[in-house]
Scaffold this active site. Sequence first.
Site: not given
Length: 487
Positions: A260-264
Amino acid sequence: MTEVRVRIAPSPSGNLHIGTARTALFNYLFAKKNNGKFVLRIEDTDAERTSQEYIDNIFDSLKALGLNWDEGPDIGGPYGPYTQSERFDIYPKYVQELLDKGFAYECFCTPEELEAEKQEAAQNKKPYVYTKKCENLTEEEKEKLRAEGRKPAVRFNISKAQKAFHDSSMLYFDDLVKGQLHMNTDLLGDFVIMKSNGSPTYNFAVVIDDMLMKISHVIRGEDHISNTFKQILIFEALGAEVPRFGHLGMILAPDRSKLSKRHGATAVSEFVEKGYLTEALLNFVALLGWSPSDGQEIKSVDEIAQDFRIGDLSSSNSIFEYDKLNWMNSHYIKMLDIADLKERLKPYLTKYNLSELSDAQYTRMVEITREPLTLLSDITDAVPYFFGKDVEIDPKAQADVLDTDVSQDVLKEFVNRAENWEFTEENLHEKLEEFRAYYKEKGIKPKVTMWAVRAAVTGRTCGADMTAILAILGKETSLYRVKKAIK
Ligand code: GLU
């Protein structure tokens, strides 16, 4: 089915996800390998979550990756239209066919009644499946419900289809990737195929479209496996040939949660904006589930296509290692032809006035700065000192280098000598050699000598080849900066 026809069927409720790009790639490779057709279909039945911006993003991202489709919304084809919202008049006929054959029935339950059923199942700690309350309504009962103003949805009758085509309530299919899969279809529940407002649901529209578009193989993520059992029964109920299915393992983040976005970055367009090369992205996602037979991981799509066999795909999940992608991207940057690299770097150099450099100077700048680039966008911070007359001095370069007596002496001597130098790389090479030798005799290390020049000219303590930098900047700018650094 003789012709191999595969498809990618993204729902435009977001930008093209890197996982969808992998699914697209494997479909594309499978088509290529089998002289088949690769179809693009836009599944926009969920009007509220759909936007034109996302549709454009899907087109642009697939094109940027070079995953060109043989049939699709923009180019048409023999089985169009290829956008589901333009196919709404096609579906009712097949709903009627299922109603007529007894494989579907009208359901008049209100959302409140269904909610109450769900609550009851939850209280009894049972997984919820629709109770089939409306399965056997008589014509009179239906008329009465209609008169109340209720509009029916249409449900698919799972157990009826299962009984008609299978010996027990177990449904089996041979997955191209995962081998034989099975499910007790009693657990699926009679699902809605057409909502009361007349719009088809995903599981129904996808079957009608795959059937009419003569899709031979459905290759997609394993999150669709439970849908596959529903879809197989609809194909069978319609008397249609069931395509072969292949389900890919999921792509997980390094912490093994959903990517998800929090990983990149997660969307192809985000990766591209950040400066990833589409070739590197494709090569990287191919390795999320596929391994080359010769162990050589760096491969172009054409090379992968030659070596690609769907049965070799891994059925387990893959981890999206951003570090590996970065390594691969830097490798691809190193391999790029210089003319190509020059063009690809331009979008990341818009804050500079590139016209200050001649084409030869720009070429040389790229040649001497490309080595450490991981992302194309890294060029932005690598080259500010090639532009403008003044240079911004890094505080560390000022304190550790320019403020020392040695450096001040070196810079003065540099000005004295360089006034008479010709600023070609060849000549500078020779003159700087003499210059360093002069200081070496005085006990000053060559690298200390060059630090002073570098700090004055580039404002930094490290960077690209200094001889080339001086030649690109030329005598006037170089001397101006060195003079300015002298106290
Ligand atoms: N629209 C579906 C999705 O984006 C497609 C699934 C399929 O390939 O059938 O997940």
